[in-house]
Scaffold this motif. Structure first.
Motif, short mmCIF file in Angstrom:
data_model
loop_
_atom_site.label_atom_id
_atom_site.label_comp_id
_atom_site.label_asym_id
_atom_site.label_seq_id
_atom_site.Cartn_x
_atom_site.Cartn_y
_atom_site.Cartn_z
N PRO A 205 47.91 34.19 19.68
CA PRO A 205 48.25 35.48 19.07
C PRO A 205 47.86 36.67 19.94
N VAL A 206 48.84 37.43 20.37
CA VAL A 206 48.59 38.57 21.24
C VAL A 206 49.56 39.69 20.92
N GLU A 221 51.14 44.04 12.85
CA GLU A 221 51.20 42.73 13.50
C GLU A 221 49.82 42.29 13.97
N TRP A 222 49.07 43.22 14.52
CA TRP A 222 47.72 42.94 15.00
C TRP A 222 46.83 42.44 13.84
N ASN A 225 47.83 39.01 12.58
CA ASN A 225 47.31 37.95 13.46
C ASN A 225 45.86 37.61 13.12
N ILE A 226 45.05 38.66 12.94
CA ILE A 226 43.64 38.45 12.64
C ILE A 226 43.48 37.70 11.32
N TYR A 229 45.17 33.90 11.94
CA TYR A 229 44.54 33.00 12.89
C TYR A 229 43.04 33.21 13.05
N SER A 232 42.85 37.80 17.46
CA SER A 232 44.06 38.28 18.15
C SER A 232 43.65 38.97 19.43
#
Length: 465
Positions: A205-206, A221-222, A225-226, A229, A232
């Protein structure tokens, strides 16, 4: 959403957007329904609005707020069938509202006092501050519905104290407690994805720094992700403290601790903590000595001239699932026995949580879902509170837990580099570091859990009401 049939349900209401200065706020964007006896829209109006998520809202709004409510995408007509409308009735002693749900063929029962206390009208609930206005302690103890009437939006209750309340069907279903219906089809499915060392590399995840800093979509999106997953990466971060700090503040304010706010870590023992040395650090979570550990932690290695110092990350949720599956008795021990912790390396600092310790694995008492891992063996205090028969059980469980954390399959090692920041869930992902030599400058920050969760909900439009 409003349908043609629903419009007919409001036969006692009229569209009052005739004023030219206000009509432009509505038109194809939203319908506004209000009583003919109300003040003009330019002052204040009370009635039915459509929220941004297109659900109806009853309340009082000034023109400024009405203008905001109107800034939504075009609402399309729907053809909802009135046969799907639930049936509402009062039980024999007038003390409960019964809602007969058509789809599940279930009946939700709501106490009269509870409903009156949760009235959502503008007199009882402030629609902008989202705070209760009703004085719970002035509600008559013998409060009861005088009558109820249903329509496509919800049920209107006339009370024996002269008040009237409208409860939307979605709201009633979401908050049904007898029986709970939340877990049937209202609770969002968990988006969390657990991983081991190989799996995290496949979906890595980036996000890009510029996208996060300049757009709401990038921030969303950031945060997604956190949440999904547990971590990020952010690429393209200018390798300096100022821009790194601004990146952290994109989520919320930075948490101050005895380490300061935004911190700058070098192996100089500026603080009495092994993080400020060149020693290796085993997988752990931070702040086990706080009553409320930091929710997120961000790292950005802005300078490095040396060898070693690779960063370690382990998905604690994945490790906990493995422990529960293979050694359920150990999982139970680590979920119930409180582990004391402390921080006393700095002069005039002696921190320990209240109460004196928490389990390593902490669960939501309502859902029994694992929500927080608190584990740092280095910060563990003297264990002198166990029953004699618990001592061996605890150490056996601790050894099994540690074996999973140190299993090479679960250890994700990566060399951080200037320009790539990482942020991770400190309540889920354990982190560590390899020993190193040379010059290493790591910047970063702690962020509060509740503020992070608030930002996540607002950017990803999660259901919270």
């Amino acid at each position: 959403m409003f349908s043609h049939r629903l419009i007919k349900a409001f036969d006692s209401l009229v569209i009052s957007c005739a004023a030219k200065e206000n009509a432009k706020f509505f038109g194809k964007y939203a319908r506004f329904y209000a009583s003919t006896a109300l003040k003009p829209l330019s002052v204040q109006s009370t009635g039915f609005f459509l929220r941004r998520d297109k659900t109806p809202f009853f309340g009082s709004l000034k023109t400024a707020q009405i203008r905001e409510f109107a800034q939504i995408s075009e609402i399309k007509e729907t053809k909802e069938s009135v046969t799907d409308i639930p049936n509402a009735s009062i039980n024999s002693n007038n003390k409960k509202l019964l809602v007969h749900w058509r789809d599940k063929k279930r009946i939700s029962k709501f106490h009269a006092f509870w409903l009156r206390d949760h009235c959502q009208c503008f007199q009882c609930y402030h629609s902008l501050t989202k705070q209760r206005l009703v004085d719970t302690f002035k509600i008559p103890t013998d409060i009861a519905p005088s009558s109820v009437s249903s329509n496509a939006v919800g049920v209107t209750i006339s009370w024996n104290d002269g008040h009237s309340s409208l409860f939307e069907w979605n709201w009633l279903r979401l908050h049904s407690y007898d029986p709970p219906l939340l877990f049937d089809n209202q609770k969002p499915k968990s988006q969390k994805v657990t991983w081991n060392a190989e799996e995290i590399k496949t979906f890595f995840p980036v996000v890009q720094y510029e996208h996060v800093m300049k757009t709401r979509d990038g921030l969303a999106e950031w945060l997604h992700n956190i949440d999904k997953y547990g971590l990020s990466f952010v690429d393209g971060v200018p390798p300096n403290p100022k821009d790194t700090e601004d990146l952290a503040k994109r989520i919320c304010f930075i948490r101050e601790t005895h380490y300061g706010g935004f911190w700058d870590v070098m192996p100089n023992l500026e603080h009495g903590d092994t993080a400020y040395t060149t020693l290796p650090l085993k997988a752990h979570t931070d702040n086990t000595y706080f009553t409320d550990p930091a929710g997120l932690q961000m790292f950005h290695l802005i300078e490095f001239e040396g060898k070693g110092g690779e960063s370690l990350f382990v998905d604690g949720l994945h490790a906990a699932n493995l422990l529960k599956k293979t050694h359920p008795e150990a999982y139970h021990i680590l979920s119930t026995i409180r582990v004391p912790a402390h921080c006393a390396g700095d002069e005039n600092i002696h921190i320990h949580p209240t109460p004196g310790g928490f389990p390593i694995l902490n669960h939501n008492p309502s859902t029994n879902e694992l929500y927080q891992i608190r584990y740092n063996n280095n910060d563990r205090s003297t264990i002198n509170h166990l029953e004699p028969e618990q001592v061996n059980l605890f150490y056996d469980a601790l050894l099994k837990w540690n074996a999973l954390l140190e299993d090479k399959k679960n250890e994700f090692w990566i060399q951080l580099t200037p320009g790539r920041a990482i942020i991770f869930d400190n309540w889920r992902v354990l982190h560590g570091r390899a020993a190193f030599t040379g010059h290493r400058r790591l910047t970063g920050a702690y962020l509060n859990w509740d503020d992070y969760q608030s930002r996540l909900r607002c950017t990803n439009q999660l259901q919270t009401k």
